[in-house]
Design a protein around this motif. Structure first.
Motif, PDB file in Angstrom:
ATOM      1  N   GLN A 149       0.830  -1.193   0.000  1.00  0.00           N
ATOM      2  CA  GLN A 149       0.000   0.000   0.000  1.00  0.00           C
ATOM      3  C   GLN A 149       0.871   1.253   0.000  1.00  0.00           C
ATOM      4  O   GLN A 149       2.094   1.164   0.116  1.00  0.00           O
ATOM      5  CB  GLN A 149      -0.920  -0.018   1.232  1.00  0.00           C
ATOM      6  N   GLY A 150       0.243   2.404  -0.105  1.00  0.00           N
ATOM      7  CA  GLY A 150       0.998   3.640  -0.244  1.00  0.00           C
ATOM      8  C   GLY A 150       1.327   4.375   1.035  1.00  0.00           C
ATOM      9  O   GLY A 150       2.319   5.093   1.108  1.00  0.00           O
ATOM     10  N   PRO A 155       6.707   8.803   2.101  1.00  0.00           N
ATOM     11  CA  PRO A 155       7.058   8.395   0.733  1.00  0.00           C
ATOM     12  C   PRO A 155       8.359   7.612   0.643  1.00  0.00           C
ATOM     13  O   PRO A 155       8.453   6.630  -0.104  1.00  0.00           O
ATOM     14  CB  PRO A 155       7.146   9.726  -0.022  1.00  0.00           C
ATOM     15  N   GLY A 156       9.382   8.019   1.397  1.00  0.00           N
ATOM     16  CA  GLY A 156      10.647   7.303   1.360  1.00  0.00           C
ATOM     17  C   GLY A 156      10.521   5.905   1.928  1.00  0.00           C
ATOM     18  O   GLY A 156      11.050   4.938   1.364  1.00  0.00           O
ATOM     19  N   TYR A 157       9.818   5.784   3.037  1.00  0.00           N
ATOM     20  CA  TYR A 157       9.618   4.479   3.673  1.00  0.00           C
ATOM     21  C   TYR A 157       8.837   3.555   2.751  1.00  0.00           C
ATOM     22  O   TYR A 157       9.198   2.387   2.562  1.00  0.00           O
ATOM     23  CB  TYR A 157       8.876   4.674   4.999  1.00  0.00           C
ATOM     24  N   THR A 158       7.767   4.075   2.159  1.00  0.00           N
ATOM     25  CA  THR A 158       6.963   3.258   1.251  1.00  0.00           C
ATOM     26  C   THR A 158       7.778   2.803   0.050  1.00  0.00           C
ATOM     27  O   THR A 158       7.715   1.640  -0.356  1.00  0.00           O
ATOM     28  CB  THR A 158       5.727   4.041   0.779  1.00  0.00           C
ATOM     29  N   ALA A 159       8.557   3.708  -0.513  1.00  0.00           N
ATOM     30  CA  ALA A 159       9.396   3.344  -1.656  1.00  0.00           C
ATOM     31  C   ALA A 159      10.382   2.240  -1.273  1.00  0.00           C
ATOM     32  O   ALA A 159      10.588   1.275  -2.019  1.00  0.00           O
ATOM     33  CB  ALA A 159      10.139   4.569  -2.176  1.00  0.00           C
ATOM     34  N   SER A 160      10.979   2.363  -0.096  1.00  0.00           N
ATOM     35  CA  SER A 160      11.974   1.372   0.323  1.00  0.00           C
ATOM     36  C   SER A 160      11.338   0.019   0.591  1.00  0.00           C
ATOM     37  O   SER A 160      11.883  -1.024   0.216  1.00  0.00           O
ATOM     38  CB  SER A 160      12.719   1.865   1.571  1.00  0.00           C
TER      39      SER A 160
END
Length: 252
Positions: A149-150, A155-160
């Protein structure tokens, strides 16, 4: 029950000083593994993780390393490869930064990705190379619900964590036939320091609990069974899986 017996094996757990990493290290020790604990602030002796590992009758080695420092991570990898055959690598160390995307600085992004993704690839590459050569090994990543999920304001944590799900599958594709199992656990909303801000926000905490079929926040110990399973012979035909331990959140 020998399928789950880790006696005689050595397991490395990053982020072992507290929270989920502490619970994982303790569970692996109770299953019979000797533990190498890694954390930036891990005490040389007398830590809680050492106490729990030794209470299980297993050996414990403490190592300090800043996963945000590429040189330190490479040094850590060399130290670990010098300790003898590592049977299990648990890539649990991580960080989170809660900032709206429009205010998410480059430095914040770089730090989160370095800790949560790059350091874990470097350790997996270096220890995985030895596992492949021996024809046996287990690598376990700590993914997240935000591998699916997003999220909000991370944003950085989700991308990682989304990248960790992909890396898990990529390494499994290369190494499954060589006897190395690469999988991940995806904790749900677990009561740790990383989620304190959410739990302290009454409205946010209420909305989270309403979404969890189990009706409660998770505890670090809830990750114990999944960790031992993925580290043991019981998972020898399990490859490239991201296993949610989330009280049913994703099923909702």
């Amino acid at each position: 029950m020998r399928l789950f017996d880790l006696t005689g094996r050595i397991a490395v757990v990053t982020g072992a000083r507290r929270g989920i990493g502490l619970a994982m290290a303790s569970a692996l020790a109770q299953a019979g593994a000797d533990i190498v604990g890694v954390s930036a602030q891990l005490e040389e002796s007398g830590s809680e993780v050492e106490r729990q590992v030794r209470a299980a009758g297993r050996q414990f080695t403490a190592l300090r390393a800043d996963l945000a420092d590429r040189v330190a991570v490479r040094d850590l990898a060399r130290t670990l490869t010098g300790l003898g055959p590592i049977d299990v690598l648990v890539n649990n160390g991580g960080t989170i930064a809660r900032t709206p995307a429009a205010e998410h600085a480059d430095e914040t992004w770089d730090h989160v990705l370095e800790v949560n993704l790059t350091s874990q690839f470097v350790l997996s590459r270096e220890l995985g190379r030895q596992m492949v050569a021996r024809g046996h090994g287990k690598i376990i990543f700590t993914a997240s619900l935000l591998s699916f999920q997003g999220g909000i304001n991370v944003p950085g944590y989700t991308a990682s964590k989304s990248a960790i799900a992909g890396l898990t599958k990529a390494l499994a594709n290369e190494w499954a036939a060589r006897g190395v199992n690469v999988n991940a656990v995806a904790p749900g909303y677990i009561a740790t320091d990383n989620t304190r801000a959410l739990r302290d926000d009454q409205d946010r905490s209420r909305s989270i609990l309403e979404r969890i079929p189990a009706g409660r926040w998770g505890r670090p110990d809830d990750l114990a069974g999944a960790t031992v399973f993925l580290a043991s012979n019981a998972s020898d035909y399990v490859n490239g899986v991201v296993l949610p331990v989330d009280g049913g959140w994703l099923g909702r």
